[in-house]
Write a protein that holds these residues in place. Structure first.
Motif, PDB file in Angstrom:
ATOM      1  N   THR A 268       0.830  -1.209   0.000  1.00  0.00           N
ATOM      2  CA  THR A 268       0.000   0.000   0.000  1.00  0.00           C
ATOM      3  C   THR A 268       0.858   1.251   0.000  1.00  0.00           C
ATOM      4  OG1 THR A 268      -1.810  -1.122   1.171  1.00  0.00           O
ATOM      5  CG2 THR A 268      -1.740   1.276   1.320  1.00  0.00           C
ATOM      6  N   TYR A 269       0.387   2.271  -0.710  1.00  0.00           N
ATOM      7  CA  TYR A 269       1.020   3.590  -0.681  1.00  0.00           C
ATOM      8  C   TYR A 269       0.029   4.577  -0.075  1.00  0.00           C
ATOM      9  CZ  TYR A 269       4.937   2.218  -3.686  1.00  0.00           C
ATOM     10  OH  TYR A 269       6.067   1.624  -4.187  1.00  0.00           O
ATOM     11  N   ALA A 270       0.473   5.337   0.919  1.00  0.00           N
ATOM     12  CA  ALA A 270      -0.364   6.350   1.562  1.00  0.00           C
ATOM     13  C   ALA A 270       0.189   7.732   1.244  1.00  0.00           C
ATOM     14  CB  ALA A 270      -0.393   6.138   3.072  1.00  0.00           C
ATOM     15  N   PHE A 271      -0.713   8.694   1.023  1.00  0.00           N
ATOM     16  CA  PHE A 271      -0.314  10.067   0.696  1.00  0.00           C
ATOM     17  C   PHE A 271      -1.060  11.058   1.582  1.00  0.00           C
ATOM     18  CE2 PHE A 271       0.742   7.659  -3.026  1.00  0.00           C
ATOM     19  CZ  PHE A 271       1.842   8.288  -3.581  1.00  0.00           C
ATOM     20  N   GLY A 272      -0.481  12.233   1.726  1.00  0.00           N
ATOM     21  CA  GLY A 272      -1.153  13.271   2.490  1.00  0.00           C
ATOM     22  C   GLY A 272      -0.306  14.519   2.599  1.00  0.00           C
ATOM     23  N   TYR A 273      -0.891  15.522   3.247  1.00  0.00           N
ATOM     24  CA  TYR A 273      -0.212  16.792   3.484  1.00  0.00           C
ATOM     25  C   TYR A 273      -0.048  16.999   4.992  1.00  0.00           C
ATOM     26  CZ  TYR A 273      -0.675  18.325  -1.382  1.00  0.00           C
ATOM     27  OH  TYR A 273      -0.570  18.446  -2.753  1.00  0.00           O
ATOM     28  N   PRO A 274       0.900  16.274   5.619  1.00  0.00           N
ATOM     29  CA  PRO A 274       1.105  16.451   7.059  1.00  0.00           C
ATOM     30  C   PRO A 274       1.562  17.870   7.372  1.00  0.00           C
ATOM     31  CG  PRO A 274       2.919  15.226   6.076  1.00  0.00           C
ATOM     32  CD  PRO A 274       1.867  15.344   5.018  1.00  0.00           C
TER      33      PRO A 274
END
Length: 366
Positions: A268-274
């Motif tokens: 799995t690849y997770a993305f976001g704007y922490p």
């Protein structure tokens, strides 16, 4: 629920219709009707919301603080404490599989030899030429579809100790019949019993720039379990956004496919704007690895990931192609345990997530 649990925002993706604008979806199980909230559903309100989000307000927006005290907190909450109010109940992972995919419908039983390049797993690509399949939180510099479809979510909290606070999460533009659906986490649309206000999606956000515009939500949706009790197992939501300049969202940025009722334990690849330290919300960040089941207090899946507050609602992809930046959205960033900041947890996308997605994609635009 663990007696000293603490919540952290997750990223979730919903869908449950029998057919979509991108192909037939297999109905896996019935699910309760999602909670639906009207947001900026007039042209005047949409203009007001867009004007509200100045560069300065976006820069000043902070991740949510999770309420209360305990061992678990929203992914969006940085280091703030928070206690979970939802129960640990809910259905187990369904054995049936269904998915919505763009540009073509792909059966869960198809072999990798027949999959399109947009859904090839990272394992089939050259490791030397692609971003790492294992990372705890690195800037995404490879571009592709994910760089346009993933974005920051901004809103004003309307209830609880954070009432009146401008905050941020993450979200993803997905393929849909109305071409206007964003998937995010439940706590990114509603918290402390009330839906957020001034809700907008900024796809492709990059160091303060909005290359693909600002998209106000006309409708916010979440699971009935999150709506009634903020149950962490169902921290899933969607937003329907208004057209801009005569165009719908996915006409401008494209859309990621969505998958439901899939096997656990996948790459799995997770993305976001922490936005919590050491990040500042200015860049798209990703994590990669194989998921594992939460054995402590939820039915979520976990992933080794160092992303912080503000990443909540960001997408988890299976069958992600690092060359094209395309994959199948299969969960969202939701929460972390205080004692294990190196793990991120996201809800399982089953019938409840499907129902949210299908209701969203059938929602008429205003």
């Amino acid at each position: 629920m663990h007696p000293r649990a603490r919540r952290l925002a997750v990223l979730a993706v919903p869908a449950l219709a029998a057919a979509t604008g991108t192909g037939t979806v297999t109905r896996s199980a019935a699910a309760p009707r999602p909670a639906v909230h009207e947001a900026a559903d007039t042209a005047k309100e949409q203009t007001t919301v867009k004007k509200f989000w100045t560069v300065a307000r976006m820069k000043a927006a902070k991740p949510l603080d999770a309420p209360g005290t305990g061992d678990r907190h929203f992914a969006a909450a940085g280091s703030a404490d928070g206690s979970a109010t939802g129960s640990a109940g809910g259905s187990t992972a369904a054995t049936a599989r269904s998915m919505t995919v763009s540009p073509t419908q792909i059966s869960p039983t198809q072999t990798s030899a027949t999959q399109t390049s947009a859904t090839l797993t990272a394992a089939t690509t050259s490791a030397a030429a692609q971003p790492s399949s294992r990372t705890s939180g690195s800037s995404w510099t490879a571009g592709g579809t994910v760089a346009k479809t993933t974005g920051r979510v901004f809103f004003t909290v309307t209830a609880g100790s954070d009432a009146g606070r401008n905050a941020s999460c993450s979200g993803t533009a997905v393929t849909s019949a109305n071409k206007s659906v964003v998937i995010t986490a439940g706590h990114c649309v509603k918290l402390n019993g009330a839906f957020h206000a001034n809700w907008v999606f900024v796809p492709g956000y990059d160091q303060g720039n909005r290359p693909n515009g600002t998209w106000p939500a006309t409708t916010l949706l979440t699971t009935p379990q999150w709506n009634s009790g903020e149950n962490m197992n169902f921290d899933i939501a969607a937003a329907v956004v208004a057209p801009q300049g005569g165009k719908n969202l996915t006409d401008v940025v494209g859309g990621q496919g969505v998958a439901f009722n899939q096997p656990r334990g996948q790459q799995t690849y997770a993305f976001g704007y922490p936005a919590g330290a050491p990040y500042d919300g200015s860049r798209l960040v990703y994590c990669g690895g194989r998921t594992f089941d939460d054995y402590l207090s939820s039915q979520d899946q976990g992933l080794s990931c160092g992303m912080t507050g503000g990443a909540s609602g960001g997408p988890w992809f299976v069958r992600f192609d690092t060359r094209t930046g395309s994959g199948l959205l299969n969960s969202v960033n939701s929460f972390k345990y205080n004692f294990a900041s190196y793990w991120m947890f996201g809800p399982y996308f089953g019938p409840e997530a499907e129902a949210v997605y299908n209701t969203a994609q059938k929602t008429a635009l205003t």
